[in-house]
Design a protein around this motif. Structure first.
Motif, PDB file in Angstrom:
ATOM      1  N   ILE A  90      21.747  57.128  23.067  1.00  0.00           N
ATOM      2  CA  ILE A  90      20.672  57.949  23.630  1.00  0.00           C
ATOM      3  C   ILE A  90      19.333  57.278  23.330  1.00  0.00           C
ATOM      4  N   ALA A  91      18.564  57.064  24.385  1.00  0.00           N
ATOM      5  CA  ALA A  91      17.221  56.491  24.240  1.00  0.00           C
ATOM      6  C   ALA A  91      16.216  57.516  24.746  1.00  0.00           C
ATOM      7  N   ALA A  92      15.206  57.777  23.931  1.00  0.00           N
ATOM      8  CA  ALA A  92      14.171  58.732  24.315  1.00  0.00           C
ATOM      9  C   ALA A  92      12.935  57.957  24.746  1.00  0.00           C
ATOM     10  N   GLY A  93      12.430  58.319  25.892  1.00  0.00           N
ATOM     11  CA  GLY A  93      11.196  57.723  26.389  1.00  0.00           C
ATOM     12  C   GLY A  93      10.399  58.791  27.091  1.00  0.00           C
ATOM     13  N   ALA A  94       9.207  58.593  27.377  1.00  0.00           N
ATOM     14  CA  ALA A  94       8.253  59.488  28.030  1.00  0.00           C
ATOM     15  C   ALA A  94       8.885  60.722  28.672  1.00  0.00           C
ATOM     16  N   ARG A  95       9.189  61.726  27.874  1.00  0.00           N
ATOM     17  CA  ARG A  95       9.719  63.018  28.315  1.00  0.00           C
ATOM     18  C   ARG A  95      11.078  62.930  29.011  1.00  0.00           C
ATOM     19  N   ARG A  96      11.827  61.887  28.763  1.00  0.00           N
ATOM     20  CA  ARG A  96      13.109  61.715  29.433  1.00  0.00           C
ATOM     21  C   ARG A  96      14.121  61.126  28.461  1.00  0.00           C
ATOM     22  N   LEU A  97      15.334  61.672  28.481  1.00  0.00           N
ATOM     23  CA  LEU A  97      16.430  61.120  27.697  1.00  0.00           C
ATOM     24  C   LEU A  97      17.281  60.255  28.622  1.00  0.00           C
ATOM     25  N   THR A  98      17.642  59.060  28.159  1.00  0.00           N
ATOM     26  CA  THR A  98      18.462  58.146  28.927  1.00  0.00           C
ATOM     27  C   THR A  98      19.727  57.844  28.136  1.00  0.00           C
ATOM     28  N   LEU A  99      20.869  57.917  28.799  1.00  0.00           N
ATOM     29  CA  LEU A  99      22.137  57.554  28.172  1.00  0.00           C
ATOM     30  C   LEU A  99      22.495  56.149  28.597  1.00  0.00           C
ATOM     31  N   HIS A 100      22.654  55.261  27.637  1.00  0.00           N
ATOM     32  CA  HIS A 100      23.080  53.897  27.906  1.00  0.00           C
ATOM     33  C   HIS A 100      24.593  53.829  27.682  1.00  0.00           C
ATOM     34  N   LEU A 101      25.338  53.689  28.768  1.00  0.00           N
ATOM     35  CA  LEU A 101      26.797  53.688  28.712  1.00  0.00           C
ATOM     36  C   LEU A 101      27.329  52.269  28.602  1.00  0.00           C
TER      37      LEU A 101
END
Length: 139
Positions: free
Chosen positions: A125-136
């Motif tokens: 899980i990467a958190a950036g500018a108000r958004r969570l991104t899942l790196h699969l």
């Protein structure tokens, strides 16, 4: 008391792997699998066959549920059983929906396969500018 019944061959399906028969166990028809019904109902074959197919689909769902959340039943408390049954039905429906959305293969797969391929995947899980991104994983 005399009971009358009949044996109906519902459908004949070509066996995909004829070598899957256990050794030492002879088979009458080794190339074909036959699905049969033994019934005392008054229905003719055209009426009995759809009912048999629906019954086999329900049995598949029960087997799928018993391989997952229903393995915890029964417990000693009625409320715990009710909670497990509700959670099992919800998890089953959500997993099947995810499988249908994922691919044609997963739409036909059992829930254990869907869990292994789609749900139990490690992600970062990467958190950036108000958004969570899942790196699969790549594959």
């Amino acid at each position: 008391m005399h009971t009358t019944a009949r044996l109906i061959i519902v459908r004949r399906v070509k066996r995909l792997n004829p070598k899957s028969v256990p050794q030492g166990q002879a088979e009458l028809f080794g190339v074909w699998r036959h699905h049969v019904i033994f019934t005392d109902s008054p229905f003719v074959l055209a009426q009995a066959e759809p009912m048999h197919r629906e019954h086999s689909q329900v049995e598949q769902v029960f087997a799928d549920l018993e391989d997952s959340a229903l393995a915890h039943l029964p417990s000693g408390k009625f409320t715990a059983n009710a909670a497990w049954l509700t959670l099992a039905a919800t998890a089953y429906n959500l997993t099947r929906a995810a499988g249908h959305l994922a691919s044609v293969f997963h739409a036909r797969a059992r829930t254990g396969t869907i869990r292994r391929h789609l749900i139990h995947i490690p992600a970062r899980i990467a958190a950036g500018a108000r958004r969570l991104t899942l790196h699969l994983p790549q594959h």
